[in-house]
Design a protein around this motif. Structure first.
Motif, PDB file in Angstrom:
ATOM      1  N   LEU A  30     108.314 -20.640  42.549  1.00 15.63           N
ATOM      2  CA  LEU A  30     107.959 -21.477  41.402  1.00 15.63           C
ATOM      3  C   LEU A  30     108.492 -20.889  40.100  1.00 15.63           C
ATOM      4  N   ALA A  31     108.434 -19.553  39.967  1.00 14.77           N
ATOM      5  CA  ALA A  31     108.925 -18.915  38.742  1.00 14.77           C
ATOM      6  C   ALA A  31     110.445 -18.939  38.670  1.00 14.77           C
ATOM      7  N   GLN A  32     111.103 -18.600  39.750  1.00 16.77           N
ATOM      8  CA  GLN A  32     112.562 -18.535  39.741  1.00 16.77           C
ATOM      9  C   GLN A  32     113.201 -19.892  39.512  1.00 16.77           C
ATOM     10  N   MET A  33     112.581 -20.940  40.052  1.00 14.47           N
ATOM     11  CA  MET A  33     113.132 -22.288  39.899  1.00 14.47           C
ATOM     12  C   MET A  33     112.626 -22.985  38.642  1.00 14.47           C
ATOM     13  N   GLY A  34     111.675 -22.377  37.947  1.00 11.62           N
ATOM     14  CA  GLY A  34     111.165 -22.981  36.718  1.00 11.62           C
ATOM     15  C   GLY A  34     110.316 -24.210  36.958  1.00 11.62           C
ATOM     16  N   TRP A  35     109.696 -24.305  38.141  1.00  8.76           N
ATOM     17  CA  TRP A  35     108.923 -25.500  38.479  1.00  8.76           C
ATOM     18  C   TRP A  35     107.474 -25.426  38.022  1.00  8.76           C
ATOM     19  N   GLY A  36     106.865 -24.283  38.085  1.00 12.36           N
ATOM     20  CA  GLY A  36     105.450 -24.183  37.762  1.00 12.36           C
ATOM     21  C   GLY A  36     105.215 -24.229  36.265  1.00 12.36           C
ATOM     22  N   ALA A  37     104.523 -25.264  35.800  1.00 14.29           N
ATOM     23  CA  ALA A  37     104.208 -25.350  34.371  1.00 14.29           C
ATOM     24  C   ALA A  37     102.983 -24.506  34.049  1.00 14.29           C
TER      25      ALA A  37
END
Length: 359
Positions: free
Chosen positions: A227-234
Protein backbone atom coordinates in the motif's frame (compact mmCIF):
# COMPACT_ATOMS: atom_id res chain seq x y z
CA UNK A 1 -11.97 23.53 40.92
CA UNK A 2 -12.02 19.99 39.52
CA UNK A 3 -9.50 17.72 41.17
CA UNK A 4 -6.78 16.03 39.10
CA UNK A 5 -8.03 12.57 40.06
CA UNK A 6 -11.54 13.20 38.85
CA UNK A 7 -10.28 14.78 35.65
CA UNK A 8 -8.16 11.77 34.81
CA UNK A 9 -10.77 9.18 35.79
CA UNK A 10 -13.25 10.57 33.24
CA UNK A 11 -10.83 10.09 30.35
CA UNK A 12 -10.16 7.08 28.16
CA UNK A 13 -6.71 5.97 27.01
CA UNK A 14 -6.43 8.51 24.20
CA UNK A 15 -7.83 11.35 26.29
CA UNK A 16 -5.15 10.68 28.88
CA UNK A 17 -2.42 10.68 26.24
CA UNK A 18 -3.60 14.10 25.08
CA UNK A 19 -3.80 15.39 28.66
CA UNK A 20 -0.29 14.23 29.48
CA UNK A 21 1.44 15.26 26.24
CA UNK A 22 -0.49 17.90 24.28
CA UNK A 23 1.35 21.22 23.99
CA UNK A 24 4.38 20.04 25.98
CA UNK A 25 6.75 20.56 23.05
CA UNK A 26 6.26 23.20 20.38
CA UNK A 27 5.77 22.25 16.75
CA UNK A 28 8.79 24.22 15.56
CA UNK A 29 11.04 22.42 18.08
CA UNK A 30 9.79 19.02 16.93
CA UNK A 31 10.28 20.01 13.30
CA UNK A 32 13.86 21.11 13.93
CA UNK A 33 14.47 17.79 15.68
CA UNK A 34 13.40 15.99 12.51
CA UNK A 35 9.97 14.81 13.69
CA UNK A 36 7.70 14.38 10.67
CA UNK A 37 4.80 12.80 12.60
CA UNK A 38 4.79 12.63 16.39
CA UNK A 39 2.33 11.48 19.04
CA UNK A 40 -1.07 10.35 17.77
CA UNK A 41 -0.45 7.69 15.14
CA UNK A 42 0.59 4.03 15.14
CA UNK A 43 4.24 5.06 14.99
CA UNK A 44 6.25 8.26 14.99
CA UNK A 45 7.93 9.28 11.72
CA UNK A 46 11.40 10.81 11.99
CA UNK A 47 13.44 12.24 9.12
CA UNK A 48 16.35 10.17 7.85
CA UNK A 49 19.76 11.54 7.05
CA UNK A 50 19.74 11.94 3.28
CA UNK A 51 18.98 8.27 2.61
CA UNK A 52 15.64 8.77 0.86
CA UNK A 53 13.85 7.09 3.75
CA UNK A 54 12.37 7.98 7.12
CA UNK A 55 12.52 6.20 10.47
CA UNK A 56 9.41 4.75 12.10
CA UNK A 57 9.44 4.30 15.89
CA UNK A 58 6.73 2.53 17.91
CA UNK A 59 6.49 1.37 21.51
CA UNK A 60 4.08 -1.02 23.19
CA UNK A 61 3.89 -2.95 26.44
CA UNK A 62 2.25 -6.15 27.66
CA UNK A 63 1.34 -6.47 31.34
CA UNK A 64 0.44 -9.69 33.10
CA UNK A 65 -3.18 -9.72 34.34
CA UNK A 66 -4.03 -6.95 31.85
CA UNK A 67 -2.98 -8.43 28.48
CA UNK A 68 -2.52 -12.08 29.35
CA UNK A 69 -3.04 -14.77 31.98
CA UNK A 70 -1.39 -18.13 32.51
CA UNK A 71 -4.53 -19.88 31.26
CA UNK A 72 -4.68 -17.89 28.01
CA UNK A 73 -1.04 -17.56 26.94
CA UNK A 74 2.08 -19.70 27.17
CA UNK A 75 5.41 -18.03 27.87
CA UNK A 76 6.57 -18.25 24.24
CA UNK A 77 3.22 -16.81 23.10
CA UNK A 78 3.74 -13.78 25.35
CA UNK A 79 7.17 -13.13 23.86
CA UNK A 80 5.97 -13.58 20.28
CA UNK A 81 2.97 -11.32 20.76
CA UNK A 82 4.92 -8.59 22.56
CA UNK A 83 7.10 -8.08 19.51
CA UNK A 84 4.31 -8.75 16.99
CA UNK A 85 2.26 -5.86 18.43
CA UNK A 86 5.10 -3.47 17.63
CA UNK A 87 5.78 -4.98 14.21
CA UNK A 88 2.09 -4.43 13.47
CA UNK A 89 2.40 -0.72 14.32
CA UNK A 90 5.26 -0.40 11.83
CA UNK A 91 3.14 -2.26 9.24
CA UNK A 92 0.25 0.15 9.85
CA UNK A 93 2.47 3.00 8.64
CA UNK A 94 3.48 1.08 5.51
CA UNK A 95 6.95 0.45 6.88
CA UNK A 96 9.48 -2.34 7.12
CA UNK A 97 10.49 -3.38 10.67
CA UNK A 98 14.25 -3.36 11.32
CA UNK A 99 15.21 -3.22 15.01
CA UNK A 100 13.75 -3.74 18.47
CA UNK A 101 14.63 -2.83 22.05
CA UNK A 102 13.13 -5.11 24.69
CA UNK A 103 12.72 -4.22 28.37
CA UNK A 104 11.34 -6.65 30.94
CA UNK A 105 10.24 -6.20 34.55
CA UNK A 106 10.46 -9.70 36.02
CA UNK A 107 8.60 -10.86 39.17
CA UNK A 108 9.77 -13.82 41.29
CA UNK A 109 7.25 -16.25 39.74
CA UNK A 110 8.93 -15.84 36.36
CA UNK A 111 12.10 -17.87 36.85
CA UNK A 112 14.95 -18.27 34.37
CA UNK A 113 13.30 -21.15 32.52
CA UNK A 114 10.01 -19.30 32.02
CA UNK A 115 11.85 -16.21 30.78
CA UNK A 116 13.93 -18.33 28.42
CA UNK A 117 10.72 -19.64 26.86
CA UNK A 118 9.38 -16.09 26.60
CA UNK A 119 12.50 -15.04 24.70
CA UNK A 120 12.20 -18.13 22.48
CA UNK A 121 8.86 -16.78 21.27
CA UNK A 122 10.15 -13.23 20.95
CA UNK A 123 13.11 -14.31 18.82
CA UNK A 124 10.85 -16.53 16.72
CA UNK A 125 8.84 -13.43 15.84
CA UNK A 126 12.05 -11.44 15.25
CA UNK A 127 13.35 -14.05 12.80
CA UNK A 128 10.04 -14.21 10.94
CA UNK A 129 9.97 -10.45 10.30
CA UNK A 130 13.70 -9.75 9.97
CA UNK A 131 13.95 -7.75 13.18
CA UNK A 132 17.31 -7.38 14.95
CA UNK A 133 16.95 -7.25 18.75
CA UNK A 134 19.63 -4.72 19.70
CA UNK A 135 19.14 -3.93 23.39
CA UNK A 136 16.76 -3.01 26.18
CA UNK A 137 16.66 -3.23 29.95
CA UNK A 138 15.96 -5.79 32.68
CA UNK A 139 14.68 -5.04 36.18
CA UNK A 140 12.74 -6.80 38.92
CA UNK A 141 9.03 -6.42 39.58
CA UNK A 142 7.10 -7.16 42.78
CA UNK A 143 4.30 -9.28 41.30
CA UNK A 144 3.40 -9.14 37.59
CA UNK A 145 5.51 -9.41 34.46
CA UNK A 146 5.86 -6.42 32.13
CA UNK A 147 7.33 -6.71 28.62
CA UNK A 148 7.92 -3.38 26.87
CA UNK A 149 9.16 -3.26 23.29
CA UNK A 150 10.29 -0.37 21.11
CA UNK A 151 10.35 -1.17 17.39
CA UNK A 152 12.21 0.81 14.74
CA UNK A 153 11.50 0.55 11.04
CA UNK A 154 11.91 2.44 7.80
CA UNK A 155 9.66 3.72 5.06
CA UNK A 156 10.34 5.64 1.86
CA UNK A 157 10.43 9.39 2.50
CA UNK A 158 6.94 10.84 2.25
CA UNK A 159 5.28 7.42 1.96
CA UNK A 160 4.27 6.76 5.58
CA UNK A 161 0.51 6.18 5.72
CA UNK A 162 -1.17 8.09 8.53
CA UNK A 163 -4.61 7.94 10.06
CA UNK A 164 -5.36 11.45 8.85
CA UNK A 165 -5.57 10.88 5.08
CA UNK A 166 -9.19 9.70 4.70
CA UNK A 167 -11.31 11.81 2.35
CA UNK A 168 -14.96 11.84 1.31
CA UNK A 169 -15.71 9.41 -1.52
CA UNK A 170 -13.06 6.86 -0.61
CA UNK A 171 -13.64 3.19 0.16
CA UNK A 172 -13.05 1.67 3.60
CA UNK A 173 -11.25 -1.67 3.47
CA UNK A 174 -9.85 -4.52 5.55
CA UNK A 175 -6.98 -6.81 4.55
CA UNK A 176 -8.42 -9.81 6.39
CA UNK A 177 -11.23 -11.05 8.63
CA UNK A 178 -11.53 -9.80 12.21
CA UNK A 179 -12.95 -11.14 15.45
CA UNK A 180 -10.89 -14.35 15.43
CA UNK A 181 -8.59 -13.32 18.29
CA UNK A 182 -11.52 -12.20 20.47
CA UNK A 183 -13.29 -15.52 19.90
CA UNK A 184 -10.10 -17.41 20.73
CA UNK A 185 -9.76 -15.48 23.98
CA UNK A 186 -13.41 -16.19 24.82
CA UNK A 187 -12.83 -19.92 24.34
CA UNK A 188 -9.71 -19.90 26.52
CA UNK A 189 -11.44 -17.95 29.28
CA UNK A 190 -14.34 -20.43 29.28
CA UNK A 191 -11.90 -23.26 29.87
CA UNK A 192 -10.16 -21.27 32.61
CA UNK A 193 -13.46 -20.78 34.44
CA UNK A 194 -14.59 -24.41 34.12
CA UNK A 195 -13.76 -27.36 36.36
CA UNK A 196 -13.54 -31.12 36.14
CA UNK A 197 -15.36 -32.89 33.31
CA UNK A 198 -16.67 -29.62 31.86
CA UNK A 199 -13.14 -28.26 31.62
CA UNK A 200 -12.00 -31.41 29.80
CA UNK A 201 -14.99 -31.24 27.44
CA UNK A 202 -14.29 -27.63 26.51
CA UNK A 203 -10.60 -28.40 26.00
CA UNK A 204 -11.54 -31.12 23.50
CA UNK A 205 -13.71 -28.63 21.59
CA UNK A 206 -11.13 -25.84 21.59
CA UNK A 207 -11.26 -23.96 18.25
CA UNK A 208 -7.58 -24.17 17.38
CA UNK A 209 -7.52 -21.57 14.59
CA UNK A 210 -9.24 -19.00 16.80
CA UNK A 211 -6.90 -19.74 19.71
CA UNK A 212 -3.89 -19.45 17.39
CA UNK A 213 -5.22 -16.10 16.16
CA UNK A 214 -5.23 -14.87 19.76
CA UNK A 215 -1.89 -16.27 20.85
CA UNK A 216 0.08 -15.70 17.64
CA UNK A 217 -1.47 -12.81 15.67
CA UNK A 218 0.13 -12.14 12.28
CA UNK A 219 1.20 -8.53 11.54
CA UNK A 220 0.32 -7.38 8.02
CA UNK A 221 3.77 -6.18 6.98
CA UNK A 222 3.53 -7.27 3.33
CA UNK A 223 0.13 -5.60 2.85
CA UNK A 224 1.34 -2.36 4.43
CA UNK A 225 4.46 -2.29 2.26
CA UNK A 226 2.43 -2.77 -0.94
CA UNK A 227 0.00 0.00 0.00
CA UNK A 228 2.85 2.41 0.81
CA UNK A 229 5.02 1.61 -2.20
CA UNK A 230 2.12 1.92 -4.64
CA UNK A 231 0.70 5.02 -2.96
CA UNK A 232 -2.73 3.41 -2.56
CA UNK A 233 -3.39 3.75 1.15
CA UNK A 234 -4.82 7.16 1.99
CA UNK A 235 -5.19 6.30 5.67
CA UNK A 236 -4.33 3.19 7.63
CA UNK A 237 -4.61 1.59 11.08
CA UNK A 238 -3.87 -1.89 12.36
CA UNK A 239 -6.74 -3.66 14.08
CA UNK A 240 -5.27 -3.94 17.55
CA UNK A 241 -8.13 -2.47 19.62
CA UNK A 242 -11.03 -3.47 17.33
CA UNK A 243 -12.48 -2.32 13.99
CA UNK A 244 -14.88 0.14 15.60
CA UNK A 245 -12.17 1.76 17.69
CA UNK A 246 -9.70 1.94 14.78
CA UNK A 247 -12.37 3.39 12.47
CA UNK A 248 -13.08 6.10 15.02
CA UNK A 249 -9.37 6.95 15.17
CA UNK A 250 -9.27 7.42 11.39
CA UNK A 251 -12.52 9.42 11.40
CA UNK A 252 -11.31 11.80 14.10
CA UNK A 253 -7.81 12.18 12.70
CA UNK A 254 -9.19 12.85 9.19
CA UNK A 255 -12.27 14.84 10.26
CA UNK A 256 -14.64 12.69 8.20
CA UNK A 257 -17.44 10.16 8.70
CA UNK A 258 -16.85 6.46 8.06
CA UNK A 259 -19.91 4.40 7.13
CA UNK A 260 -19.38 0.66 7.63
CA UNK A 261 -21.79 -1.89 6.14
CA UNK A 262 -22.57 -4.84 8.39
CA UNK A 263 -23.34 -7.15 5.45
CA UNK A 264 -19.83 -6.59 4.04
CA UNK A 265 -17.92 -7.53 7.19
CA UNK A 266 -15.66 -10.52 6.43
CA UNK A 267 -16.79 -13.19 8.90
CA UNK A 268 -14.80 -16.42 8.79
CA UNK A 269 -16.59 -19.75 8.95
CA UNK A 270 -14.81 -20.67 12.19
CA UNK A 271 -15.86 -17.40 13.82
CA UNK A 272 -19.48 -17.70 12.70
CA UNK A 273 -19.72 -21.30 13.92
CA UNK A 274 -18.15 -20.52 17.29
CA UNK A 275 -20.34 -17.47 17.83
CA UNK A 276 -23.49 -19.43 16.97
CA UNK A 277 -22.58 -22.28 19.32
CA UNK A 278 -21.92 -19.92 22.22
CA UNK A 279 -24.71 -17.35 21.98
CA UNK A 280 -22.49 -14.61 20.57
CA UNK A 281 -22.91 -12.30 17.58
CA UNK A 282 -20.13 -12.84 15.06
CA UNK A 283 -20.53 -9.24 13.86
CA UNK A 284 -19.94 -7.92 17.40
CA UNK A 285 -16.74 -9.95 17.72
CA UNK A 286 -15.61 -8.67 14.31
CA UNK A 287 -16.36 -5.04 15.16
CA UNK A 288 -15.33 -4.83 18.79
CA UNK A 289 -12.71 -7.56 19.24
CA UNK A 290 -9.06 -6.69 18.74
CA UNK A 291 -5.57 -8.02 18.16
CA UNK A 292 -6.27 -9.41 14.70
CA UNK A 293 -3.51 -7.17 13.27
CA UNK A 294 -5.05 -6.95 9.82
CA UNK A 295 -5.14 -3.45 8.35
CA UNK A 296 -8.12 -1.11 8.22
CA UNK A 297 -7.78 1.78 5.83
CA UNK A 298 -9.24 4.01 3.16
CA UNK A 299 -8.31 4.45 -0.49
CA UNK A 300 -9.59 6.14 -3.61
CA UNK A 301 -12.25 4.10 -5.41
CA UNK A 302 -10.22 4.26 -8.61
CA UNK A 303 -7.50 2.15 -6.92
CA UNK A 304 -9.78 -0.67 -5.77
CA UNK A 305 -9.41 -3.12 -8.64
CA UNK A 306 -5.65 -2.73 -8.94
CA UNK A 307 -5.28 -3.03 -5.16
CA UNK A 308 -7.37 -6.16 -5.13
CA UNK A 309 -5.36 -7.84 -7.90
CA UNK A 310 -1.95 -6.92 -6.48
CA UNK A 311 -2.81 -8.02 -2.95
CA UNK A 312 -4.43 -11.24 -4.19
CA UNK A 313 -1.22 -12.08 -6.08
CA UNK A 314 0.51 -12.04 -2.68
CA UNK A 315 -2.17 -14.17 -1.04
CA UNK A 316 -3.73 -11.18 0.77
CA UNK A 317 -7.50 -10.57 0.57
CA UNK A 318 -9.11 -7.17 0.21
CA UNK A 319 -12.55 -6.60 1.70
CA UNK A 320 -14.35 -3.32 1.00
CA UNK A 321 -16.57 -2.78 4.05
CA UNK A 322 -17.81 0.79 3.65
CA UNK A 323 -17.16 4.30 2.44
CA UNK A 324 -16.05 7.70 3.62
CA UNK A 325 -18.42 10.66 3.72
CA UNK A 326 -18.11 14.31 4.62
CA UNK A 327 -19.70 15.36 7.89
CA UNK A 328 -19.24 15.36 11.63
CA UNK A 329 -16.34 13.03 12.47
CA UNK A 330 -17.66 9.66 13.57
CA UNK A 331 -18.52 6.13 12.51
CA UNK A 332 -21.90 4.72 11.48
CA UNK A 333 -22.96 1.13 10.86
CA UNK A 334 -25.49 0.23 8.17
CA UNK A 335 -27.62 -2.67 9.43
CA UNK A 336 -27.58 -5.87 7.39
CA UNK A 337 -31.26 -6.45 8.26
CA UNK A 338 -32.85 -3.04 7.78
CA UNK A 339 -30.33 -1.00 5.81
CA UNK A 340 -30.71 1.74 8.40
CA UNK A 341 -27.70 3.51 9.83
CA UNK A 342 -26.88 3.99 13.47
CA UNK A 343 -23.89 5.48 15.26
CA UNK A 344 -21.26 2.83 15.98
CA UNK A 345 -19.97 2.98 19.54
CA UNK A 346 -16.29 3.65 20.05
CA UNK A 347 -15.84 0.26 21.68
CA UNK A 348 -12.97 -2.20 21.72
CA UNK A 349 -10.00 -2.55 24.00
CA UNK A 350 -9.24 0.65 25.91
CA UNK A 351 -7.08 0.46 29.02
CA UNK A 352 -8.94 3.15 30.94
CA UNK A 353 -12.58 2.64 29.93
CA UNK A 354 -15.20 0.79 31.94
CA UNK A 355 -16.82 -2.13 30.19
CA UNK A 356 -13.94 -2.52 27.79
CA UNK A 357 -13.62 -5.71 25.79
CA UNK A 358 -10.23 -7.11 26.70
CA UNK A 359 -8.39 -9.06 24.02
Amino acid sequence: MRKWGSAVSSLDEFGRIRLWTEGRQKADFLSRAGVVCGIGDDAAVVAGEGSGSEWLVAADAMVEQVHFLDETMGEADVGFKALAANVSDIAAMGGEPKFALVSVCVPPAWNEERMRRLYDGLYECAERYGVAVIGGDTTSAPRDLVVAVTAIGTVEAGRAIRRSGARSGQIVFLTGPTGLSAAGLHALQRIGAAEGAERARLADLLPQRLVQAHRRPVPSVKAGRILAQMGWGASLNDVSDGVASEAWEIAEASQVKLVLKEKLLPLSGELTAYAGDNGLRAADLALFGGEDYVLLGTADKSCEQEMRERLRAEGIPLFVIGEVEAGQPGVELESADTGLRRPLAKRGYNHFSEGTMQT
